[in-house]
Design an enzyme around this catalytic site. Sequence first.
Site, PDB file in Angstrom:
ATOM      1  N   CYS A   1     -19.300-120.326  55.131  1.00 52.99           N
ATOM      2  CA  CYS A   1     -19.776-119.538  56.260  1.00 52.99           C
ATOM      3  C   CYS A   1     -20.453-118.257  55.785  1.00 52.99           C
ATOM      4  O   CYS A   1     -19.898-117.509  54.987  1.00 52.99           O
ATOM      5  CB  CYS A   1     -18.596-119.197  57.171  1.00 52.99           C
ATOM      6  SG  CYS A   1     -19.067-118.246  58.619  1.00 52.99           S
TER       7      CYS A   1
ATOM      8  N   CYS B   1     -24.431-111.299  56.642  1.00 55.73           N
ATOM      9  CA  CYS B   1     -24.847-112.705  56.648  1.00 55.73           C
ATOM     10  C   CYS B   1     -26.023-112.911  55.701  1.00 55.73           C
ATOM     11  O   CYS B   1     -27.057-112.244  55.811  1.00 55.73           O
ATOM     12  CB  CYS B   1     -25.230-113.129  58.067  1.00 55.73           C
ATOM     13  SG  CYS B   1     -25.783-114.849  58.183  1.00 55.73           S
TER      14      CYS B   1
ATOM     15  N   CYS C   1     -33.308-115.828  60.343  1.00 55.23           N
ATOM     16  CA  CYS C   1     -32.728-115.295  61.570  1.00 55.23           C
ATOM     17  C   CYS C   1     -33.258-113.890  61.789  1.00 55.23           C
ATOM     18  O   CYS C   1     -33.356-113.107  60.841  1.00 55.23           O
ATOM     19  CB  CYS C   1     -31.199-115.270  61.483  1.00 55.23           C
ATOM     20  SG  CYS C   1     -30.387-114.747  63.022  1.00 55.23           S
TER      21      CYS C   1
ATOM     22  N   CYS D   1     -27.630-109.545  61.162  1.00 56.41           N
ATOM     23  CA  CYS D   1     -26.237-109.153  60.964  1.00 56.41           C
ATOM     24  C   CYS D   1     -26.056-108.831  59.486  1.00 56.41           C
ATOM     25  O   CYS D   1     -26.462-109.605  58.609  1.00 56.41           O
ATOM     26  CB  CYS D   1     -25.298-110.276  61.399  1.00 56.41           C
ATOM     27  SG  CYS D   1     -25.424-110.663  63.159  1.00 56.41           S
TER      28      CYS D   1
ATOM     29  N   GLU E   1     -30.729-125.192  55.690  1.00 56.02           N
ATOM     30  CA  GLU E   1     -29.578-125.871  55.099  1.00 56.02           C
ATOM     31  C   GLU E   1     -28.653-126.403  56.185  1.00 56.02           C
ATOM     32  O   GLU E   1     -28.452-125.772  57.225  1.00 56.02           O
ATOM     33  CB  GLU E   1     -28.841-124.919  54.152  1.00 56.02           C
ATOM     34  CG  GLU E   1     -29.699-124.580  52.939  1.00 56.02           C
ATOM     35  CD  GLU E   1     -29.029-123.656  51.939  1.00 56.02           C
ATOM     36  OE1 GLU E   1     -29.415-123.712  50.755  1.00 56.02           O
ATOM     37  OE2 GLU E   1     -28.142-122.875  52.327  1.00 56.02           O
TER      38      GLU E   1
ATOM     39  N   CYS F   1     -22.552-128.783  60.378  1.00 58.04           N
ATOM     40  CA  CYS F   1     -23.028-127.445  60.729  1.00 58.04           C
ATOM     41  C   CYS F   1     -24.551-127.468  60.701  1.00 58.04           C
ATOM     42  O   CYS F   1     -25.158-127.697  59.642  1.00 58.04           O
ATOM     43  CB  CYS F   1     -22.468-126.422  59.746  1.00 58.04           C
ATOM     44  SG  CYS F   1     -22.926-124.716  60.113  1.00 58.04           S
TER      45      CYS F   1
END
Length: 368
Positions: A344, A118, A111, A115, A91, A104
Amino acid sequence: MTVNLLDFNQAQLAEYFKGIGEKPFRAKQLMRWMHHFGVNDFAQMTDIAKSLREKLAAEASIAPPEVQMEQVSDDGTRKWLIATDVGNGVETVFIPEDDRGTLCVSSQVGCALECTFCSTGRQGFNRNLKVSEIIGQLWLANCSLRHADGYDMLPPGERIISNVVMMGMGEPLANYDNVVTAMQIMLDDSAYGLSRRRVTLSTSGLVPAMDKLKEDCPVALAVSLHAPNDALRDEIVPINKKYPLKELMAACQRYLVKAPRDFVTFEYVMLDGVNDSVEHARQLLETVRDVPCKFNLIPFNPFPNSGYQTSRPDNIRRFRDVLMQAGYVVTTRKTRGEDIDAACGQLAGKVQDKTKRSSRRIPLEIVA
C-alpha cells in the site's frame, strides 16, 4: 479506428449493436465471451453468427492494455506493470489469501491529489484511464492467473479473483464516469458477477462524487482518512482543504443509506511521530463518532525520499487499543508484496507528469 468493446458496459454494448443493425441481446452474449471466458478473438465466439463475427472483426476490437512486466513476491503477491501509452504505465496487484483473492486496480496514470505519504502522488499526474484500461486490468489478471502455477489446476469456472478494490494508482472518484462504468462491468452477472460487497472503492474524500456514487453504483466504501483533525489532514491529504472532515463525515453518513455494507472503512496510514499518538487516536474517535465504521491501520511502507518513517509497533498497538476499547473493529493491515514494491502506497508505475510536480518539489516538513 476500430471501437474497443472493452470500453462498454452491457447497456452501452446493446446500444452499439442497435446502431449497427443487430439485436440488443447480442450484448449479453458478447459480455460473457469477453469477460466471463476471457476471449478476445471474435472467431472463437461459436454461438454468434459467422456474419456478425466477421462484421465485428472488421469494425471493432477487444483490446486490453499490454502487460510490460509481471513480478511475483515471496508471499505470493503478484504485480503487473501495464502500459497505457508511450512512457506511461500503471500497476495492478493481486493479493492471495486463504479465503479470498483480491485485485487492487488503478484508475489514473499518477494522481493529482498529492497526498504526501503516497509514492503514486509523488509521481505527478498524466491522465485518467479509459474504461478498457480499468476493466482491462481485471481481464488481464484473470487471464494471467488462469495459467499461473498453483491456479492452473483449478476446476473450470472457479473464481480466482473474488474481490476488487479500487485502491491502486489514482483517485477513483476523480475519474468518475469511467470508474463507474468499469465497476458496472465487474458487477454484471454476464461478466464477472461480483457482489457490491466485494467491490470496494477507496476515496480521499471527494464529497460531491461520493453523493453521486451513492445513487449510481453504491459499492463498499473505504475512505483514506489518515488524520484525526483538519489541521493535520490539510497538510498530508490536501483535498481536505476543499472538503474538510465535517463535510466528509456527513457524506459518509449519507452514503451508508444505500451502501451494501452498514459501515465505512476508514484507512489510516501510521506515520511515526506525525499521526500515531494516543491523543491522535482520541481525536479520531471524536471525529468519526456519528459514522458507523471500522478502522484499517496501515503501517507506512517506505519509498525513497518520502520524509516519513513507519510508526513503531508499540505506538500502533497503543493507537489500536484506544480505538478497540471504544468498541470499534480495528485491523492492522499485514504488509504484502513489499519486496516487489507492491504494498500500500508504493505503487508508482510510469508517469509522464503533466503537473511538473517532481521538478518543483521542496523538502517535506510536516508538523504534527
